[in-house]
Write a protein that holds these residues in place. Structure first.
Motif, PDB file in Angstrom:
ATOM      1  N   THR A  32       3.999  -1.596   4.822  1.00 25.85           N
ATOM      2  CA  THR A  32       3.145  -1.118   5.897  1.00 25.85           C
ATOM      3  C   THR A  32       1.677  -1.331   5.567  1.00 25.85           C
ATOM      4  OG1 THR A  32       4.792   0.520   6.521  1.00 25.85           O
ATOM      5  CG2 THR A  32       2.531   0.908   7.256  1.00 25.85           C
ATOM      6  N   GLY A  33       1.306  -1.100   4.296  1.00 27.53           N
ATOM      7  CA  GLY A  33      -0.082  -1.262   3.915  1.00 27.53           C
ATOM      8  C   GLY A  33      -0.591  -2.672   4.133  1.00 27.53           C
ATOM      9  N   ARG A  34       0.222  -3.646   3.807  1.00 25.33           N
ATOM     10  CA  ARG A  34      -0.226  -5.024   3.992  1.00 25.33           C
ATOM     11  C   ARG A  34      -0.379  -5.351   5.469  1.00 25.33           C
ATOM     12  NH1 ARG A  34       2.994  -6.422  -0.930  1.00 25.33           N
ATOM     13  NH2 ARG A  34       1.453  -6.961  -2.489  1.00 25.33           N
ATOM     14  N   ASP A 229       5.030 -15.329   1.382  1.00 23.00           N
ATOM     15  CA  ASP A 229       5.636 -14.029   1.086  1.00 23.00           C
ATOM     16  C   ASP A 229       4.567 -13.170   0.431  1.00 23.00           C
ATOM     17  OD1 ASP A 229       7.134 -11.864   0.438  1.00 23.00           O
ATOM     18  OD2 ASP A 229       8.473 -12.895  -0.960  1.00 23.00           O
ATOM     19  N   LEU A 230       3.905 -12.364   1.226  1.00 23.56           N
ATOM     20  CA  LEU A 230       2.799 -11.562   0.717  1.00 23.56           C
ATOM     21  C   LEU A 230       3.255 -10.413  -0.160  1.00 23.56           C
ATOM     22  CD1 LEU A 230       0.618 -11.452   3.953  1.00 23.56           C
ATOM     23  CD2 LEU A 230       0.396 -12.982   1.988  1.00 23.56           C
ATOM     24  N   THR A 231       4.562 -10.205  -0.260  1.00 23.90           N
ATOM     25  CA  THR A 231       5.078  -9.145  -1.136  1.00 23.90           C
ATOM     26  C   THR A 231       5.281  -9.621  -2.577  1.00 23.90           C
ATOM     27  OG1 THR A 231       7.380  -9.693  -0.609  1.00 23.90           O
ATOM     28  CG2 THR A 231       6.280  -8.113   0.826  1.00 23.90           C
ATOM     29  N   VAL A 323      -8.554  -9.167   0.365  1.00 21.08           N
ATOM     30  CA  VAL A 323      -9.088  -7.857  -0.029  1.00 21.08           C
ATOM     31  C   VAL A 323      -8.568  -6.767   0.897  1.00 21.08           C
ATOM     32  CG1 VAL A 323     -11.208  -6.503  -0.230  1.00 21.08           C
ATOM     33  CG2 VAL A 323     -11.141  -8.831  -1.125  1.00 21.08           C
ATOM     34  N   CYS A 324      -8.545  -7.035   2.192  1.00 19.50           N
ATOM     35  CA  CYS A 324      -8.049  -6.030   3.147  1.00 19.50           C
ATOM     36  C   CYS A 324      -6.575  -5.727   2.911  1.00 19.50           C
ATOM     37  CB  CYS A 324      -8.261  -6.527   4.577  1.00 19.50           C
ATOM     38  SG  CYS A 324      -9.990  -6.585   5.115  1.00 19.50           S
ATOM     39  N   MET A 328      -5.343  -1.920   1.581  1.00 18.13           N
ATOM     40  CA  MET A 328      -4.471  -1.077   2.402  1.00 18.13           C
ATOM     41  C   MET A 328      -3.093  -0.883   1.770  1.00 18.13           C
ATOM     42  SD  MET A 328      -6.315  -0.099   4.955  1.00 18.13           S
ATOM     43  CE  MET A 328      -7.561   0.031   3.647  1.00 18.13           C
ATOM     44  N   ASP A 329      -2.704  -1.797   0.916  1.00 16.40           N
ATOM     45  CA  ASP A 329      -1.378  -1.693   0.298  1.00 16.40           C
ATOM     46  C   ASP A 329      -1.378  -0.750  -0.899  1.00 16.40           C
ATOM     47  OD1 ASP A 329       1.385  -2.509   0.101  1.00 16.40           O
ATOM     48  OD2 ASP A 329       0.800  -3.641  -1.681  1.00 16.40           O
TER      49      ASP A 329
END
Length: 478
Positions: A32-34, A229-231, A323-324, A328-329
């Motif tokens: 959710t943070g990302r 895959d941003l995770t 950075v954002c 947030m993550d």
């Protein structure tokens, strides 16, 4: 702003969570943070465009002037990159939709593009000092849509190639169209020019403030980022390093070119009627060229439509996005603190259109220079307050909801397949208690010749029955 024009983090969550791998198993969804980080970056882009349109001029100097300079041009580039990210969300992320679902997604994107183009021209007719970018976004969505199934590496190569080639094509077309020529001939036969009263497709692709040819790389770069895959551990770090490298290459390469190529600075000064070519490697202070010169291709000013500017602006956009996403993550405190900006980013289309309407109604583009900062603060504060209140009760912003309704086609109820039907329940056959199952219920009308012609009596049948099948004594036999 694109759009729902740009789905919000909520929409992105639902779309990502529903995606599945070809094998049918759900793929890992970003946190959710990302996804909130996407809305944070979009909110910063919106407020950066506010600063460009109603804020103080960079010439005020100091930290405020530097901040205004950073916002000029780079905010719209960040917005364009996020629009590419949105395009992948709309067409399926992490796995692209195929078959009927893929065709429906493409249809929704095309409808969305038509709405954005129409809305962009409607805002242009308000005749403010704002160069409206929505029509450019809508057209780029159409051009980039066929690429949505490609992998991240392929999209990155296409974006880099477009950044190298398209500025040269744009320069050549503009040089060939000076004084009329091919441009006037195309405009005379352009139906879009007749409808809008402008230069139609020539303005949209070549002569406008946001030519499609040189803004296409931002959208494709955003599509490539959305495919990642941003995770994965370290992915955001690599994204930030890539952004920093591109920014250094774009602005540093322009600085070197302007200072090492003989006659470059003087030629840029000559076509801009100023003496600020020394800052054209990163600033818009030089302005737009009054006539074409090949030396202009060496500058990296945010609105210069050159290869250097595309590389530098893309690098800044990637750095801000990384950075954002990371902030947030990893921090609940930062998520709470940034909630007003995130809310504004989640209704970005409404915020963008609303601020242009407010500029027209209030005459904000005609106010004295000393009123610019209070007007900017008022615009940003009002947008955040409205977004917070609205998002408390509604999932989408007002214009986002209308755009969603316009692009949503009700799907017929699915017909269950035989494989999904429950197995039939066996119904037991009742066994009569008065008539044995081995005795026929009717007597044949014809008697075989090989069988005795007399019909057995009931007493004979009873003697042949097992005792367990005989009825109780005194009970008549049916």
């Amino acid at each position: 702003m694109t759009h729902d024009a740009v789905p919000t983090a909520t929409a992105a969550r639902s779309g990502t969570a529903a995606a599945a791998t070809p094998g049918g198993s759900p793929s890992r969804a970003p946190s959710t943070g990302r996804l909130i980080g996407i809305d944070l970056a979009r909110g910063l882009a919106i407020f950066g465009m506010y600063a460009d349109h109603v804020g103080p001029a960079p010439s005020v100097g100091g930290a405020l002037g530097w901040l205004m300079e950073v916002a000029h041009g780079r905010s719209s580039a960040l917005f364009a990159l996020l629009a590419g990210f949105t395009l992948i969300i709309l067409t399926g992320r992490p796995q692209p939709r195929t078959g009927r679902a893929g065709r429906q997604a493409m249809g929704r994107v095309l409808i969305r593009s038509a709405v954005l183009i129409a809305l962009g021209y409607a805002l242009t007719w308000l005749d403010t000092d704002v160069d409206v970018i929505l029509a450019c976004y809508g057209m780029i969505f159409v051009l980039a849509l066929p690429l949505y199934r490609l992998r991240a590496a392929t999209l990155a190569v296409i974006a880099a190639s477009a950044a190298l080639v398209m500025p040269l094509v744009l320069y050549a077309l503009r040089a060939a169209g000076e004084g009329g020529g091919w441009a006037d001939a195309v405009v005379a036969r352009d139906p879009l020019a007749r409808v809008t009263g402008g230069d139609g497709f020539v303005e949209l692709f070549v002569t406008g403030a946001y030519p499609v040819l040189t803004w296409l790389p931002f959208i494709i770069a955003g599509m490539a980022v959305a495919k990642l895959d941003l995770t994965r551990p370290g992915m955001l770090t690599r994204l930030a390093l890539s952004g920093g490298a591109l920014a250094a290459l774009g602005y540093g390469g322009s600085w070197l070119a302007l200072h090492l190529v003989p006659g470059a600075l003087s030629a840029v000064n000559a076509v801009t009627a100023g003496s600020s070519a020394g800052s054209a490697w990163w600033s818009d202070a030089a302005g737009a060229p009054s006539e074409g010169t090949p030396y202009w291709l060496l500058v990296a000013a945010p609105h210069s439509q050159t290869t250097w500017s595309i590389l530098g602006n893309t690098g800044v956009a990637l750095l801000v996005l990384a950075v954002c996403l990371a902030a947030m993550d990893r921090s609940a405190f930062l998520r709470r603190s940034a909630a007003p900006v995130v809310a504004a980013g989640s209704i970005s289309l409404t915020a963008y259109v609303g601020h242009i309407g407010a500029i027209k109604i209030l005459g904000a583009d005609e106010l004295p220079a000393d009123a610019a900062l209070p007007v900017l603060v008022t615009f940003i504060t009002a947008t955040m307050l409205f977004a917070l209140v609205w998002k408390r009760y509604f999932r989408r912003g007002p214009l986002e909801h209308l755009l969603h309704v316009a692009t949503t086609v009700p799907s017929p109820s699915p017909t269950p397949t035989p494989a999904l039907l429950p197995p039939p329940v066996p119904v037991p056959t009742p066994v009569p208690t008065s008539v044995p199952t081995s005795v026929p219920t009717s007597v044949p009308t014809s008697v075989p010749t090989s069988v005795p012609t007399s019909v057995p009596t009931a007493s004979a049948d009873r003697r042949a029955e097992p005792k367990s099948l005989r009825p109780p004594a005194g009970r008549p036999v049916d």
